[in-house]
Design a protein around this motif. Structure first.
Motif, PDB file in Angstrom:
ATOM      1  N   ILE A 143       0.931  -1.326  -0.160  1.00  0.00           N
ATOM      2  CA  ILE A 143      -0.052   0.115   0.080  1.00  0.00           C
ATOM      3  C   ILE A 143       1.026   1.534  -0.027  1.00  0.00           C
ATOM      4  CG2 ILE A 143      -1.778   1.258   1.274  1.00  0.00           C
ATOM      5  CD1 ILE A 143      -2.929  -1.061   2.342  1.00  0.00           C
ATOM      6  N   LEU A 144       2.028   1.176   0.874  1.00  0.00           N
ATOM      7  CA  LEU A 144       3.009   2.324   0.781  1.00  0.00           C
ATOM      8  C   LEU A 144       3.539   2.691  -0.539  1.00  0.00           C
ATOM      9  CD1 LEU A 144       4.588   4.527   2.568  1.00  0.00           C
ATOM     10  CD2 LEU A 144       6.143   2.777   2.981  1.00  0.00           C
ATOM     11  N   LEU A 145       3.970   1.663  -1.173  1.00  0.00           N
ATOM     12  CA  LEU A 145       4.949   1.939  -2.274  1.00  0.00           C
ATOM     13  C   LEU A 145       3.991   2.286  -3.492  1.00  0.00           C
ATOM     14  CD1 LEU A 145       7.139  -1.516  -2.927  1.00  0.00           C
ATOM     15  CD2 LEU A 145       7.679   0.968  -3.163  1.00  0.00           C
ATOM     16  N   GLY A 146       2.729   1.639  -3.571  1.00  0.00           N
ATOM     17  CA  GLY A 146       1.659   2.111  -4.518  1.00  0.00           C
ATOM     18  C   GLY A 146       0.964   3.536  -4.383  1.00  0.00           C
ATOM     19  N   ILE A 199      18.111   1.617   7.967  1.00  0.00           N
ATOM     20  CA  ILE A 199      17.480   2.513   9.060  1.00  0.00           C
ATOM     21  C   ILE A 199      17.609   3.592   8.896  1.00  0.00           C
ATOM     22  CG2 ILE A 199      17.833   2.843  11.729  1.00  0.00           C
ATOM     23  CD1 ILE A 199      19.078  -0.298  11.844  1.00  0.00           C
ATOM     24  N   PRO A 200      18.574   4.527   8.631  1.00  0.00           N
ATOM     25  CA  PRO A 200      18.510   5.821   8.204  1.00  0.00           C
ATOM     26  C   PRO A 200      17.479   6.121   7.176  1.00  0.00           C
ATOM     27  CG  PRO A 200      20.767   5.196   7.727  1.00  0.00           C
ATOM     28  CD  PRO A 200      19.994   4.127   8.520  1.00  0.00           C
ATOM     29  N   ALA A 201      17.488   5.168   6.259  1.00  0.00           N
ATOM     30  CA  ALA A 201      16.776   5.591   5.144  1.00  0.00           C
ATOM     31  C   ALA A 201      15.253   5.324   5.553  1.00  0.00           C
ATOM     32  CB  ALA A 201      16.954   4.331   3.983  1.00  0.00           C
ATOM     33  N   LEU A 202      14.779   4.605   6.343  1.00  0.00           N
ATOM     34  CA  LEU A 202      13.401   4.616   7.012  1.00  0.00           C
ATOM     35  C   LEU A 202      13.026   5.820   7.588  1.00  0.00           C
ATOM     36  CD1 LEU A 202      13.300   1.073   8.503  1.00  0.00           C
ATOM     37  CD2 LEU A 202      12.011   1.906   6.673  1.00  0.00           C
ATOM     38  N   LEU A 262      11.126   7.215  -4.095  1.00  0.00           N
ATOM     39  CA  LEU A 262      12.453   6.740  -4.666  1.00  0.00           C
ATOM     40  C   LEU A 262      13.510   5.977  -3.737  1.00  0.00           C
ATOM     41  CD1 LEU A 262      13.469   9.474  -6.985  1.00  0.00           C
ATOM     42  CD2 LEU A 262      12.774   7.208  -7.568  1.00  0.00           C
ATOM     43  N   ILE A 263      12.997   6.599  -2.331  1.00  0.00           N
ATOM     44  CA  ILE A 263      13.734   5.909  -1.244  1.00  0.00           C
ATOM     45  C   ILE A 263      13.394   4.575  -0.942  1.00  0.00           C
ATOM     46  CG2 ILE A 263      14.929   6.154   1.143  1.00  0.00           C
ATOM     47  CD1 ILE A 263      14.993   9.097   0.798  1.00  0.00           C
ATOM     48  N   THR A 264      12.056   4.674  -0.879  1.00  0.00           N
ATOM     49  CA  THR A 264      11.308   3.426  -0.290  1.00  0.00           C
ATOM     50  C   THR A 264      11.452   2.260  -1.285  1.00  0.00           C
ATOM     51  OG1 THR A 264       9.640   4.901   0.554  1.00  0.00           O
ATOM     52  CG2 THR A 264       8.817   2.694   0.196  1.00  0.00           C
ATOM     53  N   GLY A 265      11.574   2.768  -2.584  1.00  0.00           N
ATOM     54  CA  GLY A 265      11.837   1.748  -3.739  1.00  0.00           C
ATOM     55  C   GLY A 265      13.292   1.176  -3.553  1.00  0.00           C
ATOM     56  N   THR A 266      14.140   2.078  -3.095  1.00  0.00           N
ATOM     57  CA  THR A 266      15.401   1.436  -2.901  1.00  0.00           C
ATOM     58  C   THR A 266      15.517   0.525  -1.709  1.00  0.00           C
ATOM     59  OG1 THR A 266      16.226   3.507  -3.600  1.00  0.00           O
ATOM     60  CG2 THR A 266      17.821   2.367  -2.575  1.00  0.00           C
ATOM     61  N   ILE A 267      14.841   0.875  -0.639  1.00  0.00           N
ATOM     62  CA  ILE A 267      14.762   0.056   0.481  1.00  0.00           C
ATOM     63  C   ILE A 267      14.272  -1.547  -0.071  1.00  0.00           C
ATOM     64  CG2 ILE A 267      13.751  -0.633   2.603  1.00  0.00           C
ATOM     65  CD1 ILE A 267      13.668   2.400   3.390  1.00  0.00           C
ATOM     66  N   ALA A 268      13.088  -1.546  -0.891  1.00  0.00           N
ATOM     67  CA  ALA A 268      12.458  -2.500  -1.504  1.00  0.00           C
ATOM     68  C   ALA A 268      13.664  -3.523  -2.395  1.00  0.00           C
ATOM     69  CB  ALA A 268      11.304  -2.374  -2.409  1.00  0.00           C
ATOM     70  N   ARG A 269      14.423  -2.653  -3.104  1.00  0.00           N
ATOM     71  CA  ARG A 269      15.686  -3.466  -3.868  1.00  0.00           C
ATOM     72  C   ARG A 269      16.510  -3.926  -2.976  1.00  0.00           C
ATOM     73  NH1 ARG A 269      18.304  -5.628  -6.277  1.00  0.00           N
ATOM     74  NH2 ARG A 269      19.241  -5.067  -8.475  1.00  0.00           N
ATOM     75  N   PHE A 322       7.686  -7.459  -9.827  1.00  0.00           N
ATOM     76  CA  PHE A 322       6.472  -7.888  -9.351  1.00  0.00           C
ATOM     77  C   PHE A 322       6.150  -7.309  -7.993  1.00  0.00           C
ATOM     78  CE2 PHE A 322       3.976 -10.838  -6.284  1.00  0.00           C
ATOM     79  CZ  PHE A 322       3.084 -11.281  -7.342  1.00  0.00           C
ATOM     80  N   VAL A 323       7.136  -6.801  -7.084  1.00  0.00           N
ATOM     81  CA  VAL A 323       6.867  -5.904  -5.815  1.00  0.00           C
ATOM     82  C   VAL A 323       6.228  -4.733  -6.332  1.00  0.00           C
ATOM     83  CG1 VAL A 323       7.826  -4.828  -3.901  1.00  0.00           C
ATOM     84  CG2 VAL A 323       8.566  -7.458  -4.606  1.00  0.00           C
ATOM     85  N   MET A 324       6.763  -4.187  -7.395  1.00  0.00           N
ATOM     86  CA  MET A 324       6.256  -2.848  -7.710  1.00  0.00           C
ATOM     87  C   MET A 324       4.648  -2.947  -8.349  1.00  0.00           C
ATOM     88  SD  MET A 324       8.556  -1.057  -6.507  1.00  0.00           S
ATOM     89  CE  MET A 324       9.497   0.208  -6.699  1.00  0.00           C
ATOM     90  N   ALA A 325       4.714  -3.955  -9.070  1.00  0.00           N
ATOM     91  CA  ALA A 325       3.349  -4.201  -9.796  1.00  0.00           C
ATOM     92  C   ALA A 325       2.114  -4.538  -8.644  1.00  0.00           C
ATOM     93  CB  ALA A 325       3.333  -5.413 -10.634  1.00  0.00           C
ATOM     94  N   THR A 326       2.607  -5.348  -7.725  1.00  0.00           N
ATOM     95  CA  THR A 326       1.649  -5.405  -6.575  1.00  0.00           C
ATOM     96  C   THR A 326       1.381  -4.138  -5.814  1.00  0.00           C
ATOM     97  OG1 THR A 326       2.796  -7.534  -6.282  1.00  0.00           O
ATOM     98  CG2 THR A 326       1.203  -6.959  -4.610  1.00  0.00           C
ATOM     99  N   GLY A 327       2.339  -3.347  -5.554  1.00  0.00           N
ATOM    100  CA  GLY A 327       1.984  -1.859  -5.265  1.00  0.00           C
ATOM    101  C   GLY A 327       0.726  -1.030  -5.959  1.00  0.00           C
TER     102      GLY A 327
END
Ligand code: HEM
Length: 367
Positions: free
Chosen positions: A36-39, A108-111, A140-147, A188-193
């Protein structure tokens, strides 16, 4: 030769199936909040940037205001599955986490930065400002964390590259390369977002705090986003399967649970795609429909969590790591105490959510 570190001599204090069950349930909840956050963050950014109508800005503000709360769920619902994953897969997961150490610790700092940006983004929108760039940086930072998470969860399955990675950097400066499963998994993670964001918008469309026009907007735009996200998910999901080595594909196919989860997910995704398109055309949707949409979205994410677990277990097994081969000495009094506290904890969280929802209704009716 088995390249995994030796197993901890201390036996597990509860059966493997119980750890796996708790891991999958809590991870499905983490994934729901994370998707939900990512999308929704990206959708709010785009609406703030492009929406011509007042409803578009209202929808962006309505979602942005809720995202810091969603973020608390992302983090708090991430902790329990991390503990369970470490118990079951520590030998592989600790190793891969150390091998990408700098990236892993940077989460952690990214969060903290994302959290701060989410509050600034929401505050800017509340004041009617154009603050899409703040939301975009947070996304963009959230996407990097996911990566980073995807890199870690796939590196833990590749003991054959650990030695080379450690020689390249003992501090974990590099993310791993050369794994064909990573990109489709990340996509797949991004599409699910998008699916999750769209379903969330359809769910929000039944909220009485929005005007009828805004509610129609939520279900129309949310319905199309969920339908598009589901279509992308289908393409990415097939790519994830095809990227697996033949031995993993066969193992997934031969296991009844993973077969049911895979086909169940595929069928449900088609159902979500069609019903999301119907929600977009037949807006506004009734409260019952919006709750059904939310439930379908969660079940779909739970099924993909089971299948993902299958990909890990089958891959590890093909490399000599059998998660079921552990010495178990169950301490039932501790297990029962844990389960009682776990259920009570869920009850308290539910109660807190209901208090917040009631307080919000009182505040809205006072305005
Ligand atoms: C914005 C923050 C976060 C994002 C975007 C995020 C994203 C992700 C993604 C994409 C995965 C799946 C990786 C894959 O399998 O390909 C994942 C897995 C996971 N995340 Fe998060 N995550 C976030 C925060 C957290 C936090 C703070 C925790 C824990 C404290 C956490 C715990 C987990 C766990 C336990 C897993 C699965 C581990 C396993 O394979 O069993 N996440 N996360």
């Amino acid at each position: 030769m088995n390249s995994f570190p030796r197993v901890d001599p201390i036996p597990l204090p509860a059966p493997v199936w119980l750890f796996k069950l708790l891991h999958i349930v809590t991870l499905a909840l983490h994934f729901t909040a994370m998707e939900i956050l990512l999308g929704a963050l990206l959708v709010a950014v785009l609406l703030n940037l492009l929406a011509r109508s007042g409803s578009g800005q209202t929808a962006a503000t309505g979602m942005a205001r809720r995202l810091p709360i969603v973020m608390t769920y992302v983090i708090n619902l991430g902790v329990p599955p991390l503990l369970f994953a470490q118990v079951l897969y520590g030998r592989a997961l600790y190793t891969s986490s150390v091998l990408i150490g700098i990236w892993w610790i940077s989460v952690i700092p990214a969060l903290m930065l994302v959290y701060w940006l989410l509050y600034r983004f929401a505050a800017g929108l509340e004041r009617g400002r154009s603050v899409w760039w703040m939301g975009l940086i947070a996304w963009l930072i959230t996407g990097t964390i996911a990566r980073v998470y995807t890199s870690n969860m796939t590196l833990m399955l590749r003991p054959e590259v650990w030695q080379t990675m450690y020689s390249a950097s003992a501090l974990g400066r590099w993310l791993p390369s050369g794994d064909p499963t990573v990109l489709p998994r990340f996509l797949f993670v991004m599409a699910t977002g998008f699916m999750a964001a769209g379903v969330w918008m359809v769910y929000l469309s039944s909220r009485r705090s929005f005007s009828p026009a805004d509610r129609c907007y939520f279900s129309r735009v949310g319905g199309w986003i969920a339908a598009g996200g589901s279509a992308l998910q289908l393409i990415a999901g097939i790519a994830v399967y095809r990227a697996q080595p033949a031995i993993v594909q066969t193992g997934l196919h031969d296991h009844v649970l993973y077969r049911i989860a895979g086909w169940g997910w595929l069928t449900l995704t088609v159902v979500i795609l069609l019903s999301a398109a119907a929600a977009a055309l037949l807006q506004p949707v009734a409260a019952l429909t919006s709750w059904t949409a939310a439930a379908l979205g969660f079940v779909s994410i739970a099924l993909e969590t089971v299948y993902r677990d299958g990909i890990r277990d089958v891959t590890l097994l093909s490399k000599g790591f059998d998660v079921w081969q552990r010495t178990v000495v169950t301490n039932w009094s501790v297990v029962v105490l844990f389960l009682v506290l776990f259920v009570a904890g869920l009850g308290v969280v539910g109660w807190l959510i209901s208090v917040m929802a009631r307080a919000q209704r009182v505040m809205e009716s006072a305005i």
